[in-house]
Motif scaffolding. Structure first.
Motif, PDB file in Angstrom:
ATOM      1  N   ASN A  24       0.952  -1.340  -0.136  1.00 60.60           N
ATOM      2  CA  ASN A  24      -0.142  -0.130  -0.159  1.00 60.60           C
ATOM      3  C   ASN A  24       1.054   1.320   0.001  1.00 60.60           C
ATOM      4  O   ASN A  24       0.470   2.235   0.579  1.00 60.60           O
ATOM      5  N   LYS A  25       2.090   1.185  -0.930  1.00 62.50           N
ATOM      6  CA  LYS A  25       2.768   2.536  -0.832  1.00 62.50           C
ATOM      7  C   LYS A  25       2.994   2.914  -2.350  1.00 62.50           C
ATOM      8  O   LYS A  25       3.084   1.908  -3.178  1.00 62.50           O
ATOM      9  N   TYR A  26       2.403   4.284  -2.407  1.00 64.02           N
ATOM     10  CA  TYR A  26       2.536   4.745  -3.917  1.00 64.02           C
ATOM     11  C   TYR A  26       3.567   5.999  -3.814  1.00 64.02           C
ATOM     12  O   TYR A  26       3.415   6.805  -2.950  1.00 64.02           O
ATOM     13  N   VAL A  49      -8.844   7.989  -0.949  1.00 61.51           N
ATOM     14  CA  VAL A  49      -8.320   7.024   0.039  1.00 61.51           C
ATOM     15  C   VAL A  49      -7.898   7.563   1.185  1.00 61.51           C
ATOM     16  O   VAL A  49      -7.837   8.645   1.546  1.00 61.51           O
ATOM     17  N   GLU A  50      -7.764   6.820   2.159  1.00 63.04           N
ATOM     18  CA  GLU A  50      -7.210   7.108   3.423  1.00 63.04           C
ATOM     19  C   GLU A  50      -5.912   7.137   3.511  1.00 63.04           C
ATOM     20  O   GLU A  50      -5.033   5.997   3.478  1.00 63.04           O
ATOM     21  N   VAL A  51      -5.155   8.033   4.005  1.00 64.40           N
ATOM     22  CA  VAL A  51      -3.597   8.152   3.897  1.00 64.40           C
ATOM     23  C   VAL A  51      -3.033   7.924   5.449  1.00 64.40           C
ATOM     24  O   VAL A  51      -3.569   8.538   6.379  1.00 64.40           O
ATOM     25  N   LYS A  52      -2.171   7.173   5.726  1.00 62.27           N
ATOM     26  CA  LYS A  52      -1.663   6.615   6.895  1.00 62.27           C
ATOM     27  C   LYS A  52      -0.302   7.415   7.300  1.00 62.27           C
ATOM     28  O   LYS A  52      -0.191   8.114   8.317  1.00 62.27           O
ATOM     29  N   LYS A  53       0.576   7.408   6.376  1.00 65.37           N
ATOM     30  CA  LYS A  53       1.812   8.190   6.546  1.00 65.37           C
ATOM     31  C   LYS A  53       2.445   8.655   5.207  1.00 65.37           C
ATOM     32  O   LYS A  53       2.166   7.995   4.254  1.00 65.37           O
ATOM     33  N   ASP A  86      -7.104  -0.687   5.657  1.00 66.65           N
ATOM     34  CA  ASP A  86      -8.636  -0.790   5.021  1.00 66.65           C
ATOM     35  C   ASP A  86      -9.025   0.003   4.130  1.00 66.65           C
ATOM     36  O   ASP A  86     -10.307   0.187   3.363  1.00 66.65           O
ATOM     37  N   SER A  87      -8.094   0.739   3.414  1.00 67.90           N
ATOM     38  CA  SER A  87      -8.266   1.777   2.247  1.00 67.90           C
ATOM     39  C   SER A  87      -8.211   1.069   1.037  1.00 67.90           C
ATOM     40  O   SER A  87      -7.560  -0.107   0.872  1.00 67.90           O
ATOM     41  N   LYS A  88      -8.973   1.434   0.037  1.00 64.43           N
ATOM     42  CA  LYS A  88      -9.005   0.838  -1.203  1.00 64.43           C
ATOM     43  C   LYS A  88      -7.908   1.279  -2.110  1.00 64.43           C
ATOM     44  O   LYS A  88      -7.264   2.338  -1.714  1.00 64.43           O
TER      45      LYS A  88
END
Length: 97
Positions: A24-26, A49-53, A86-88
């Motif tokens: 999940n890294k872009y 989307v939901e960003v974590k970091k 849990d983000s798409k």
């Protein structure tokens, strides 16, 4: 007021960045004066989307020579955005894997 399109310049598509999508890294090329909070908000608004970091790094422009003329490519900034579990996924990168 800057729009998200002014902050996120382009996606970076390399072998390494495509391998990081499994975690999940872009990776994006961003404006040099953008901070982590602005980058996270821009990704959230553009892709939903939901960003974590967000990790950022400054990349120095390399020396370029054409014949007898020398110059430098411009400096730029790279951001690696990690999404929550849990983000798409981002739809733009779906067909590249």
């Amino acid at each position: 007021m800057r729009t998200p399109q002014d902050i996120i310049i382009s996606p970076i598509v390399t072998e390494h960045s495509l391998e990081c999508q499994a975690q999940n890294k872009y990776t994006f090329k961003v404006a040099t004066d953008a901070n982590k909070i602005e980058i996270a908000k821009a990704v959230r608004d553009l892709f939903g989307v939901e960003v974590k970091k967000v990790n950022t790094m400054h990349c120095r422009g390399r020396a370029k020579r054409v014949g007898r003329f020398e110059g430098n490519k411009p400096d730029w900034k790279k951001a690696i955005v990690t999404l929550t579990d849990d983000s798409k996924p981002i739809e733009f990168f779906e067909g590249m894997i």
